[in-house]
Write a protein that holds these residues in place. Structure first.
Motif, PDB file in Angstrom:
ATOM      1  N   GLU A 131       0.773  -0.997   0.046  1.00  0.00           N
ATOM      2  CA  GLU A 131       0.098   0.040  -0.098  1.00  0.00           C
ATOM      3  C   GLU A 131       0.680   1.422  -0.117  1.00  0.00           C
ATOM      4  OE1 GLU A 131      -2.837   2.538   3.067  1.00  0.00           O
ATOM      5  OE2 GLU A 131      -2.574   0.258   3.295  1.00  0.00           O
ATOM      6  N   VAL A 132       1.657   1.288   0.848  1.00  0.00           N
ATOM      7  CA  VAL A 132       2.666   2.666   1.030  1.00  0.00           C
ATOM      8  C   VAL A 132       3.711   2.752   0.107  1.00  0.00           C
ATOM      9  CG1 VAL A 132       1.562   2.859   3.267  1.00  0.00           C
ATOM     10  CG2 VAL A 132       3.923   1.724   3.136  1.00  0.00           C
ATOM     11  N   GLY A 133       4.326   1.621  -0.196  1.00  0.00           N
ATOM     12  CA  GLY A 133       5.760   1.611  -0.649  1.00  0.00           C
ATOM     13  C   GLY A 133       6.471   0.538  -0.137  1.00  0.00           C
ATOM     14  N   GLU A 134       7.340  -0.215  -0.820  1.00  0.00           N
ATOM     15  CA  GLU A 134       7.948  -1.538  -0.537  1.00  0.00           C
ATOM     16  C   GLU A 134       9.307  -0.848   0.486  1.00  0.00           C
ATOM     17  OE1 GLU A 134       7.314  -4.575  -0.428  1.00  0.00           O
ATOM     18  OE2 GLU A 134       5.733  -4.570  -2.077  1.00  0.00           O
ATOM     19  N   ARG A 135       9.779   0.414  -0.101  1.00  0.00           N
ATOM     20  CA  ARG A 135      11.086   0.896   0.480  1.00  0.00           C
ATOM     21  C   ARG A 135      10.675   1.275   2.040  1.00  0.00           C
ATOM     22  NH1 ARG A 135      12.887   6.133   2.635  1.00  0.00           N
ATOM     23  NH2 ARG A 135      15.025   5.927   2.308  1.00  0.00           N
ATOM     24  N   TRP A 136       9.509   1.571   2.302  1.00  0.00           N
ATOM     25  CA  TRP A 136       9.069   1.942   3.491  1.00  0.00           C
ATOM     26  C   TRP A 136       8.744   0.999   4.701  1.00  0.00           C
ATOM     27  CZ3 TRP A 136       9.938   6.956   4.555  1.00  0.00           C
ATOM     28  CH2 TRP A 136      10.264   7.656   3.348  1.00  0.00           C
ATOM     29  N   PRO A 175       7.026   9.911  -0.986  1.00  0.00           N
ATOM     30  CA  PRO A 175       6.750   9.815   0.434  1.00  0.00           C
ATOM     31  C   PRO A 175       5.664   8.549   0.514  1.00  0.00           C
ATOM     32  CG  PRO A 175       6.291  11.931  -0.028  1.00  0.00           C
ATOM     33  CD  PRO A 175       6.692  11.417  -1.344  1.00  0.00           C
ATOM     34  N   PRO A 176       5.606   7.983   1.839  1.00  0.00           N
ATOM     35  CA  PRO A 176       4.647   6.659   1.768  1.00  0.00           C
ATOM     36  C   PRO A 176       3.280   7.284   1.513  1.00  0.00           C
ATOM     37  CG  PRO A 176       5.538   7.519   4.096  1.00  0.00           C
ATOM     38  CD  PRO A 176       6.215   8.159   2.816  1.00  0.00           C
ATOM     39  N   ASP A 177       2.417   6.332   0.860  1.00  0.00           N
ATOM     40  CA  ASP A 177       1.306   6.727   0.261  1.00  0.00           C
ATOM     41  C   ASP A 177       0.152   6.117   1.417  1.00  0.00           C
ATOM     42  OD1 ASP A 177      -1.047   7.122  -0.800  1.00  0.00           O
ATOM     43  OD2 ASP A 177      -1.073   5.597  -2.397  1.00  0.00           O
ATOM     44  N   LEU A 178      -0.190   7.325   2.198  1.00  0.00           N
ATOM     45  CA  LEU A 178      -1.232   7.219   3.130  1.00  0.00           C
ATOM     46  C   LEU A 178      -2.511   7.606   2.987  1.00  0.00           C
ATOM     47  CD1 LEU A 178       1.399   7.998   6.258  1.00  0.00           C
ATOM     48  CD2 LEU A 178       0.555   5.811   5.674  1.00  0.00           C
ATOM     49  N   SER A 179      -2.784   7.778   1.836  1.00  0.00           N
ATOM     50  CA  SER A 179      -4.237   8.620   1.408  1.00  0.00           C
ATOM     51  C   SER A 179      -5.459   7.648   1.677  1.00  0.00           C
ATOM     52  CB  SER A 179      -3.900   8.770  -0.333  1.00  0.00           C
ATOM     53  OG  SER A 179      -4.034   7.480  -0.997  1.00  0.00           O
ATOM     54  N   ALA A 180      -5.010   6.425   1.816  1.00  0.00           N
ATOM     55  CA  ALA A 180      -6.363   5.733   2.118  1.00  0.00           C
ATOM     56  C   ALA A 180      -6.504   6.070   3.974  1.00  0.00           C
ATOM     57  CB  ALA A 180      -6.034   4.174   1.933  1.00  0.00           C
ATOM     58  N   ARG A 181      -5.654   6.574   4.507  1.00  0.00           N
ATOM     59  CA  ARG A 181      -5.748   6.529   6.130  1.00  0.00           C
ATOM     60  C   ARG A 181      -6.209   8.088   6.423  1.00  0.00           C
ATOM     61  NH1 ARG A 181      -3.788   1.773   7.795  1.00  0.00           N
ATOM     62  NH2 ARG A 181      -3.205   0.198   6.262  1.00  0.00           N
TER      63      ARG A 181
END
Length: 350
Positions: free
Chosen positions: A285-290, A318-324
């Motif tokens: 969801e947020v990106g594998e690197r994170w 940045p980490p994708d936190l749009s669903a949160r």
């Protein structure tokens, strides 16, 4: 159950719900998740925090319970038993006369083994829960027909005005409450086996008890690369400790959902955590690197690999936190409340 545009529109035309949360008026030490939930819901519902008077005597539509065992937690045995009796009465009232009990399942089981009275409270609460909220589809509930999945909200806005520190290369950190299941002692033991002089471990947070504090201090004493900051951290200190780390390490012995992981991501810090289905979903969801993951127990190799992966991409998105975001989280809760009430009041055939 997904939150749809139809459910959001429905909340706009129906009367404001009266929601009683199971946590008391927030203090500076209250979990920001709960404070943000109260505030986000307040835009569309009348939200009150917990008191025995409100639970037993005053009107509400929904009693929303988070951690039942925490509601009845007391230092005195007598007061604990009294709280168990009162909460049993509150649970019974919340499941009668058109009212509903909605429960969020934060974890697969309580972090500490409950005593007999608390276990009875948990069973009573489970039996009278009209609707379940879970933070991930990976969390099992007693009835899949009566559940809404609402992701754990972020902490981006909560910490937006706190100053960030410069990242200190080679610094790894554990930040947060220190409890036995979180495996912080294991992390100290692993770092002791890593000869890298450029490595620095920061352990910051309040230990669960004096014995935990003693063990941490004893294990850290021989390694000058270890910094212990064993106290409750206010928001400013928390942000400083987290944002100065090149990598946040969560050496948990067991993990399902983790607010600490979401907190680090909200501050733009990569995390090393146990490999679980929930964490794998989060990484996608947020990106594998994170979200770096390790199998089994935390190890020196896992820490080295995670640091290499983070350094290989020094300027990531940045980490994708749009669903949160909290409007999304509030919508999901309101949909769950209304579904629970409709089911209880016989307006939905299932």
């Amino acid at each position: 159950m997904a939150v749809t545009a139809q459910s959001r529109a429905r909340s706009d035309v129906q009367p404001r719900l009266r929601v009683l949360q199971s946590f008391r008026t927030p203090r500076t030490t209250t979990n920001p998740y709960l404070v943000q939930l109260r505030d986000a819901l307040g835009a569309s519902a009348d939200v009150r925090t917990f008191s025995w008077r409100a639970a037993l005597l005053e009107p509400f539509d929904v009693l929303h319970v988070h951690w039942p065992e925490v509601v009845v937690e007391r230092r005195s045995r007598v007061r604990h038993l009294a709280a168990c009796v009162l909460f049993a009465l509150a649970v019974r009232r919340a499941s009668s006369r058109g009212r509903v009990l909605v429960r969020t399942v934060h974890n697969l089981a309580p972090h500490e083994e409950p005593d007999r009275a608390s276990a009875a409270v948990l069973r009573s609460c489970d039996a009278r829960t009209a609707w379940w909220i879970r933070l991930t589809d990976r969390t099992p509930v007693p009835d899949e027909a009566r559940v809404t999945t609402v992701p754990h909200g972020d902490y981006v806005a909560w910490f937006a005005d706190r100053p960030r520190a410069e990242v200190v290369p080679g610094t790894i950190a554990y930040v947060g409450l220190i409890r036995p299941y979180k495996g912080v002692e294991d992390l100290l033991d692993v770092v002791a086996t890593m000869p890298d002089p450029g490595l620095r471990l920061v352990v910051a947070g309040s230990p669960a008890d004096d014995e935990t504090r003693r063990v941490l201090e004893q294990r850290a004493a021989a390694d000058p690369r270890v910094v212990l900051d064993l106290r409750y951290l206010d928001d400013t200190a928390l942000v400083e400790r987290l944002t100065s780390a090149e990598l946040v390490v969560l050496p948990y012995r067991r993990m399902h959902n983790s607010g600490a992981l979401l907190l680090a991501l909200s501050l733009g810090r990569p995390v090393l955590a146990p490999r679980t289905d929930v964490n794998t979903d989060l990484a996608h969801e947020v990106g594998e690197r994170w979200v770096q993951q390790y199998d089994g127990d935390v190890s020196a190799d896992a820490i080295r690999r995670a640091l290499e992966a983070v350094r290989a991409d020094p300027h990531p998105a940045p980490p994708d936190l749009s669903a949160r975001t909290w409007p999304v989280v509030a919508d999901g809760h309101l949909a769950a409340y209304r579904d629970a009430l409709e089911l209880a009041r016989g307006r939905v055939a299932r």
